[in-house]
Structures are given as C-alpha cells and as structure tokens.
Design a protein around this motif. Structure first.
Motif, PDB file in Angstrom:
ATOM      1  N   TRP A   1       0.829  -1.202   0.000  1.00 57.33           N
ATOM      2  CA  TRP A   1       0.000   0.000   0.000  1.00 57.33           C
ATOM      3  C   TRP A   1       0.862   1.249   0.000  1.00 57.33           C
ATOM      4  O   TRP A   1       1.966   1.247   0.525  1.00 57.33           O
ATOM      5  N   HIS A   2       0.348   2.355  -0.547  1.00 57.80           N
ATOM      6  CA  HIS A   2       1.000   3.673  -0.529  1.00 57.80           C
ATOM      7  C   HIS A   2       2.364   3.613  -1.231  1.00 57.80           C
ATOM      8  O   HIS A   2       3.423   3.786  -0.624  1.00 57.80           O
ATOM      9  N   THR A   3       2.320   3.403  -2.525  1.00 56.37           N
ATOM     10  CA  THR A   3       3.498   3.135  -3.348  1.00 56.37           C
ATOM     11  C   THR A   3       4.612   4.159  -3.179  1.00 56.37           C
ATOM     12  O   THR A   3       5.781   3.787  -3.007  1.00 56.37           O
ATOM     13  N   THR A   4       4.303   5.433  -3.221  1.00 61.61           N
ATOM     14  CA  THR A   4       5.348   6.455  -3.134  1.00 61.61           C
ATOM     15  C   THR A   4       6.082   6.370  -1.804  1.00 61.61           C
ATOM     16  O   THR A   4       7.318   6.390  -1.764  1.00 61.61           O
ATOM     17  N   VAL A   5       5.338   6.252  -0.732  1.00 61.30           N
ATOM     18  CA  VAL A   5       5.949   6.146   0.594  1.00 61.30           C
ATOM     19  C   VAL A   5       6.773   4.868   0.692  1.00 61.30           C
ATOM     20  O   VAL A   5       7.917   4.875   1.155  1.00 61.30           O
TER      21      VAL A   5
ATOM     22  N   GLY B   1      15.546   3.569   1.248  1.00 56.46           N
ATOM     23  CA  GLY B   1      16.345   3.913   2.425  1.00 56.46           C
ATOM     24  C   GLY B   1      16.921   2.686   3.103  1.00 56.46           C
ATOM     25  O   GLY B   1      18.091   2.670   3.503  1.00 56.46           O
ATOM     26  N   ALA B   2      16.103   1.646   3.234  1.00 57.68           N
ATOM     27  CA  ALA B   2      16.578   0.405   3.847  1.00 57.68           C
ATOM     28  C   ALA B   2      17.661  -0.237   2.989  1.00 57.68           C
ATOM     29  O   ALA B   2      18.696  -0.677   3.502  1.00 57.68           O
ATOM     30  N   GLN B   3      17.435  -0.288   1.682  1.00 54.69           N
ATOM     31  CA  GLN B   3      18.421  -0.895   0.786  1.00 54.69           C
ATOM     32  C   GLN B   3      19.750  -0.145   0.829  1.00 54.69           C
ATOM     33  O   GLN B   3      20.822  -0.764   0.837  1.00 54.69           O
ATOM     34  N   LEU B   4      19.697   1.173   0.874  1.00 58.38           N
ATOM     35  CA  LEU B   4      20.920   1.969   0.940  1.00 58.38           C
ATOM     36  C   LEU B   4      21.676   1.710   2.244  1.00 58.38           C
ATOM     37  O   LEU B   4      22.900   1.536   2.240  1.00 58.38           O
TER      38      LEU B   4
ATOM     39  N   ALA C   1       9.351   9.146   4.858  1.00 56.67           N
ATOM     40  CA  ALA C   1       9.625   8.116   3.852  1.00 56.67           C
ATOM     41  C   ALA C   1      11.036   8.132   3.274  1.00 56.67           C
ATOM     42  O   ALA C   1      11.390   7.243   2.507  1.00 56.67           O
ATOM     43  N   GLY C   2      11.840   9.118   3.607  1.00 58.27           N
ATOM     44  CA  GLY C   2      13.191   9.162   3.065  1.00 58.27           C
ATOM     45  C   GLY C   2      13.266   9.678   1.637  1.00 58.27           C
ATOM     46  O   GLY C   2      14.261   9.466   0.949  1.00 58.27           O
ATOM     47  N   LEU C   3      12.241  10.356   1.197  1.00 57.94           N
ATOM     48  CA  LEU C   3      12.219  10.942  -0.136  1.00 57.94           C
ATOM     49  C   LEU C   3      13.001  12.258  -0.127  1.00 57.94           C
ATOM     50  O   LEU C   3      13.371  12.761   0.938  1.00 57.94           O
TER      51      LEU C   3
ATOM     52  N   ASP D   1      12.158  15.289  -0.340  1.00 58.01           N
ATOM     53  CA  ASP D   1      11.558  16.340   0.478  1.00 58.01           C
ATOM     54  C   ASP D   1      11.234  15.893   1.901  1.00 58.01           C
ATOM     55  O   ASP D   1      10.666  16.666   2.677  1.00 58.01           O
ATOM     56  N   SER D   2      11.570  14.676   2.258  1.00 57.34           N
ATOM     57  CA  SER D   2      11.225  14.129   3.579  1.00 57.34           C
ATOM     58  C   SER D   2      12.120  14.688   4.672  1.00 57.34           C
ATOM     59  O   SER D   2      13.287  15.017   4.431  1.00 57.34           O
ATOM     60  N   LYS D   3      11.580  14.747   5.870  1.00 58.15           N
ATOM     61  CA  LYS D   3      12.347  15.182   7.038  1.00 58.15           C
ATOM     62  C   LYS D   3      13.112  14.024   7.666  1.00 58.15           C
ATOM     63  O   LYS D   3      14.107  14.238   8.351  1.00 58.15           O
ATOM     64  N   GLU D   4      12.611  12.799   7.484  1.00 58.13           N
ATOM     65  CA  GLU D   4      13.225  11.625   8.097  1.00 58.13           C
ATOM     66  C   GLU D   4      13.263  10.470   7.104  1.00 58.13           C
ATOM     67  O   GLU D   4      12.550  10.473   6.108  1.00 58.13           O
ATOM     68  N   ASP D   5      14.091   9.486   7.416  1.00 60.97           N
ATOM     69  CA  ASP D   5      14.222   8.288   6.584  1.00 60.97           C
ATOM     70  C   ASP D   5      14.037   7.062   7.470  1.00 60.97           C
ATOM     71  O   ASP D   5      14.993   6.466   7.956  1.00 60.97           O
ATOM     72  N   LYS D   6      12.789   6.699   7.695  1.00 60.79           N
ATOM     73  CA  LYS D   6      12.473   5.597   8.600  1.00 60.79           C
ATOM     74  C   LYS D   6      12.856   4.233   8.031  1.00 60.79           C
ATOM     75  O   LYS D   6      13.081   3.291   8.789  1.00 60.79           O
TER      76      LYS D   6
END
Length: 157
Positions: free
Chosen positions: A25-29, A36-39, A128-130, A132-137
């Motif tokens: 669900w929520h493809t962009t997020v 982020g996890a892969q990196l 979401a780590g995008l 423009d995101s503030k965090e990379d969960k």
C-alpha cells in the motif's frame, strides 16, 4: 529510533543475510522506505538482501516470521498505515506492531520496525526518506535491525 537524537550507526554487516519485508500500500511512501533500507544495508555491506512484498501491513508479521525461520539473520519490516474514519487503523497498527515484536522474541532474529502509523499521508511522506522528507524511517529500521544483529552476534559469540 526517531528523528532528533537518533544515533549515528556504523555497522559492518558482512556475512549478514537480510530480508526486507515490505507492504504494497502507498506506493510512493513504500518506494522511499525500501530505498532507504536498501541503501543502509548496502552501506553496511550486508552479504545478501532480499525484498519480499506483502499485500498490506497486517501481513508483515507472518511473512517476517517465515523469513526469520528460513535463515535470515535480520528482517526489516516496512509498512504504512494511515488513519481513516474507522477503527480499522487501530486494529491493523496494534496487530502488526504486536506481531512484529513477537516475531523477534519467538525467533531470536532482529526485526527492524519500519511501520509508519500516521494520521495523514503528509506525515508518511515526511518520514519516507524521499528528497523532500524530514526523516528516513526505512534507513533507521535497517540500521536498528543490523545494530541488534551485531549486538546479538557478539553476545552469542
């Protein structure tokens, strides 16, 4: 681990086999969380990283447990639940959270908790780590799983 005050982790995960279990669900997020996890796992030099998708967040615990039972050293669980107008949000969040905790305790395999439980889509995008995101969960969940793996590896000798 959350935002301000989060530790800076440097982990050598050479030899670690890691599963990223991610809802659909929520493809962009989800794309941001997975990236982020892969990196983070690449930065830590994890030996093997496999992406396993689930239908939704409710299904994360069962698939995470199966991965843990199949020999993965760590699991990174990623999902998004956004509050709606019914109690469905509360049930899914509670079941997924409890289930993921039980997976780690029952199997002894670290589970990085990357389940976003947000009131709005904007809150999810901010985590979401995008660009423009503030965090990379996604990154934080992977780092937490690897840090726990390293600690357990040291304790188990």
């Amino acid at each position: 681990m959350s935002g301000h005050g989060a530790p800076s982790l440097t982990i050598d995960a050479s030899g670690a086999k890691v599963a990223i279990v991610a809802s659909s669900w929520h493809t962009t997020v989800m794309d941001g969380l997975i990236a982020g996890a892969q990196l983070a796992l690449a930065d830590a030099r994890a030996s093997q990283v496999d992406l396993v998708r689930t239908a939704g967040s409710f299904e994360l615990p069962l698939v995470a447990k199966t991965c843990a039972q199949q020999g993965y050293d760590a699991v990174v669980a990623l999902g998004v639940v956004i509050r709606g107008g019914t109690p469905h949000f509360d049930y899914v969040c509670a079941a997924a959270t409890d289930g993921l905790s039980r997976v780690a305790l029952e199997t002894g395999v670290p589970v990085g908790f990357g389940l976003l439980t947000c009131d709005t889509e904007e809150q999810a995008l901010d985590r979401a780590g995008l660009a423009d995101s503030k965090e990379d969960k996604g990154r934080e969940a992977a780092e937490a799983a690897l840090a726990t793996w390293a600690t357990l590896s040291a304790l188990r000798g």
